[in-house]
Design a protein around this motif. Sequence first.
Motif, PDB file in Angstrom:
ATOM      1  N   ASN A 210     -13.126  14.994  -1.277  1.00 51.44           N
ATOM      2  CA  ASN A 210     -11.895  14.261  -0.875  1.00 51.44           C
ATOM      3  C   ASN A 210     -10.924  13.964  -2.116  1.00 51.44           C
ATOM      4  OD1 ASN A 210     -10.196  12.510   0.050  1.00 51.44           O
ATOM      5  ND2 ASN A 210     -11.680  10.943   0.896  1.00 51.44           N
ATOM      6  N   GLN A 211      -9.903  14.903  -2.286  1.00 52.89           N
ATOM      7  CA  GLN A 211      -8.946  14.509  -3.441  1.00 52.89           C
ATOM      8  C   GLN A 211      -7.971  13.833  -3.208  1.00 52.89           C
ATOM      9  OE1 GLN A 211      -8.456  18.467  -5.062  1.00 52.89           O
ATOM     10  NE2 GLN A 211     -10.759  19.140  -4.961  1.00 52.89           N
ATOM     11  N   GLY A 212      -7.700  13.314  -1.962  1.00 53.23           N
ATOM     12  CA  GLY A 212      -6.586  12.030  -2.034  1.00 53.23           C
ATOM     13  C   GLY A 212      -5.083  12.936  -1.998  1.00 53.23           C
ATOM     14  N   ARG A 213      -5.108  14.196  -1.641  1.00 51.37           N
ATOM     15  CA  ARG A 213      -3.950  14.846  -2.163  1.00 51.37           C
ATOM     16  C   ARG A 213      -2.667  14.431  -1.022  1.00 51.37           C
ATOM     17  NH1 ARG A 213      -5.079  21.179  -3.175  1.00 51.37           N
ATOM     18  NH2 ARG A 213      -6.566  21.140  -4.954  1.00 51.37           N
TER      19      ARG A 213
ATOM     20  N   ILE B  39       0.897  -1.112  -0.196  1.00 51.16           N
ATOM     21  CA  ILE B  39      -0.085   0.103  -0.053  1.00 51.16           C
ATOM     22  C   ILE B  39       0.714   1.174   0.057  1.00 51.16           C
ATOM     23  CG2 ILE B  39      -1.703  -1.219   1.191  1.00 51.16           C
ATOM     24  CD1 ILE B  39      -1.069   0.335   3.733  1.00 51.16           C
ATOM     25  N   PRO B  40       0.527   2.396  -0.403  1.00 44.43           N
ATOM     26  CA  PRO B  40       1.229   3.577  -0.463  1.00 44.43           C
ATOM     27  C   PRO B  40       1.654   4.095   0.885  1.00 44.43           C
ATOM     28  CG  PRO B  40      -0.937   3.961  -1.754  1.00 44.43           C
ATOM     29  CD  PRO B  40      -1.062   2.679  -0.908  1.00 44.43           C
TER      30      PRO B  40
ATOM     31  N   ALA C 246       3.995  12.849  -7.012  1.00 43.58           N
ATOM     32  CA  ALA C 246       4.722  11.978  -7.708  1.00 43.58           C
ATOM     33  C   ALA C 246       4.782  10.526  -7.210  1.00 43.58           C
ATOM     34  CB  ALA C 246       5.973  12.537  -7.698  1.00 43.58           C
ATOM     35  N   ALA C 247       4.799  10.189  -5.990  1.00 44.97           N
ATOM     36  CA  ALA C 247       4.818   9.211  -5.357  1.00 44.97           C
ATOM     37  C   ALA C 247       3.399   8.365  -5.763  1.00 44.97           C
ATOM     38  CB  ALA C 247       5.099   9.231  -4.121  1.00 44.97           C
ATOM     39  N   GLY C 248       2.635   9.157  -5.574  1.00 43.08           N
ATOM     40  CA  GLY C 248       1.362   8.338  -5.881  1.00 43.08           C
ATOM     41  C   GLY C 248       1.118   7.705  -7.316  1.00 43.08           C
ATOM     42  N   GLN C 249       1.670   8.462  -8.281  1.00 41.21           N
ATOM     43  CA  GLN C 249       1.716   8.044  -9.663  1.00 41.21           C
ATOM     44  C   GLN C 249       2.590   7.044  -9.757  1.00 41.21           C
ATOM     45  OE1 GLN C 249      -0.595   8.961 -11.322  1.00 41.21           O
ATOM     46  NE2 GLN C 249      -1.129  10.784  -9.958  1.00 41.21           N
ATOM     47  N   ALA C 250       3.807   6.926  -9.132  1.00 42.10           N
ATOM     48  CA  ALA C 250       4.848   5.978  -9.170  1.00 42.10           C
ATOM     49  C   ALA C 250       4.347   4.624  -8.649  1.00 42.10           C
ATOM     50  CB  ALA C 250       6.144   6.388  -8.754  1.00 42.10           C
TER      51      ALA C 250
END
Lengths: 465, 414
Positions: B305-308, A285-286, A320-324
């Motif tokens: 909720n944009q999960g930012r 998980i992230p 960036a980390a979420g995309q990676a």
Amino acid sequence: MAHRNIYHVKQKASDSLVTFDNLSFENFTVPLSADRNLASTYQAPGKTSDLNSPDLVQLWNNKIADEYDALSPYHSRFFTLDYAQIDQGNDFDTVRWAADPAEPNFCFDEKTAQELSDWKLRIGHPLHSALSVKGRRETHNEYCEYRIVFSKDSQGNLRPKRVIFTTELREYWMLLATHSPERLAFAFEDITGRAPHWHELYGPGVTDPNQLSHEDRLLGFATWVSGGGGDSDLMDSGVPAQPIGRVNNLNALFMTHRINGLDDLLYIVLYGAHPYAKRENSAWIPATKDEIFSKSHFGETDPPIQLACRHADPAAALGAAGQAFSGRQIGFADPLGMYILSFAKNDFLFDGAAIPKEWIRFSRGEGEGLYQRLEFGPGDEDDHFLDEITVGDEEAPLKGGFQIAQRIEVGPRLRIGSSSTVTDAEYEAFEVQELDQPYNCAQASVCRNLARLRDEYEQYRFSEV
Amino acid sequence: MTDQIQEGVYFRPGERPPDHFAIAFLTLSNAPDPIRVRGLLDDIWNTIERLKSGDVADLPGQPFDPKNLSAFLGFGSSFFRRLALDSAMPPELKRFRPPKPDGGGSVSLGSGLNYGPDVMRNPADAAISLQFTGDSALSVRRAVVEVWKTIENYSASHGSSPLILSGSYTGFGREDKRSWIDFFDGTSNMRSDQRLAAIQIKERSIQLPDKWKEGGTFLCFMRIRVALKSWKSLSRADQEILVGRDKLTGCPLVVADDGTGSTPIPGCPFSSGGNVEDGENEQFRFASRPAGSQELRNSHIHRANQGRSTSSDPESRLVFRQGYEFLDGIDEDGNPVLGLNFVSFQDTPERILGMLKLPGWLGNVNFGGDEANQPPGMDELLTVFAAGFFVSAPVSQDGKFPGREIFSISDSLT
């Protein structure tokens, strides 16, 4: 790379690359380096018309590439400068953050943050020339800087008139100053509405910068307008960290704080562009914001955990980390820059009604999402003042720039591609440890420095405007 | 990680809010004396403690089942200002805008949420709030009435009362986890291990007069009416686009494979007849922002909720929601008066205000969708009866009411 109190492995640009010093502005060609061969070209930030020749565009792209190359320890298969090659890439402005200085707020409180950020001494005070932009220099480090413009009212009282915000990158202006004084003057006039005097931009005695070498142009401009930005070569040449001239202080042409640079922008996005993850049961998980910054992934002496407390760094790195994590490749969308992405103008009232449209002036960008400059407040010809505007639901008086910056979101534009498989080995390389509790930002080392600044402010606040 | 959040906030792993809710608002009388206010609050808290143990003053020797009654005490900004306790007031404690004198008006500048046209006073703009939760309708209602009795008793013995019970609302939980618009609600609420970081007020590095708040939280309350008739006039497809989820299953919508329109995310629900509240579909509760569709990014779930960022970051705008529905009779046009008691907890009101005001979030929209192209009636789907922020102290260690030390910050009381 300047700062952040972290160990950073920045290497000198490759000798094979074109550098400013071996180019003549009047007649040069700029080859792409052999190993780069990018299909992508970045236009001028904001798509302004500053860069009026392919050569200047190429120089800007070389500058970007140089900074990227210098960050090689952080390179990742999930990030590319070659945005045109990103598979099924779409451009987004979803990585954004509040423009107000975060550090004095998480160290102390909102009131202290506002006071320090808006700090400006009264003109004529003995310390004025050194401290006139004290707040900007010390605290405006979320990729947005502002200057409060004061004016005398009919009673002779000095009052805030308007606030100028800029997100323009220092490196871009230094490039113009080094290679094209004429385009530098163009950009200056685009902002101020008047032609510059060369001595304003290159230092006393300069009447024709085209007679100067590239190095002398750079040193003059850095000394008087941009500051050294923490660049060790410039600092070794005697350039101060902040400019000693007035023209940028007065006009907020572009950002000068050492953190607000192209190098740091690239750094933090590259820092994030890895599949930081932790195991939960048998699944990856992230990682959370604190987890990403709580481990030394790139040989840092200490984990850069205090970055987690700021606005910009966690937003950019997590974006960036979420995309990676999803196996998506990202890059900066064209044009690369820092932009004012939203402004909650409706949170301000004048005389109980909406702010006059002419009091909100965006510029230095080709339309919404590409603006790099905002002037907020009455113009010189207007009899009204900034402190006649109220902010928020309780209609509190507007004191300066901090309250406005709280309602501005800034950020880069990213291109994001399609997802791909991320291997266990890739996740394992950036595996983080789950934290028992969030990092306590009040314990960040920057708070000790800011405590000294606050003490200084208390000493001089009687002289504040 | 231990916490000091007062009872009545059900954020811990395994906790679920009780089914019944009431909230009472107290305002200050003219020229209130802080010492008298403190004395009356002592009495009120004593009453509540007795209720929680199944004892009520007017029925001595007649114990009852308190039905898991809990109480949560918060202070509004007028508490500090009117009692000259300004230095103890957290600067981030805000008030919503008042309704216009003739009714209506925005609850917050930049927000698309407005007071109802017949709302001319905001009952939640109060000095003190008391939230009660419990396992029976009686338990929470009785608590409100016993607070009123305590104030009456104080007034009788002292000649007047410094506090007035100025408003009260009740609500109930829905076991189906849906709201009146039929969609699942609160589906993407934070995981339990992320909640404390979002709701607990953080420690600061310096001693400030409002240090008492650290370890506490901020309550946001809004009594929101839903114009169900307008909602029913939309097609199911239009409703789903506005919400961002499938109406029946709660599965988040994504861009369809052909690049046009939207469809529930592939694989959801895992099995026929399932929905996102089933354990096997838990992975679909949170919806990533759809990259390829502005229409979907404009939906309610993606605006709110944009999960930012992660929950400890106020810019994530993540809040812990604990809402209760209400049905309050039928209006003169024959429509049910119903809606949501919006209750959220967060470490700063800025999380909520940013969500309501900022462009791209819920700024300038009432519920969701494109602000410049709202479906009929959707710019006034939600209207507000009452709205307020309250700061709560951490749980008291001495059995006194939480935040009692605020009074000792005032020189007049030392």
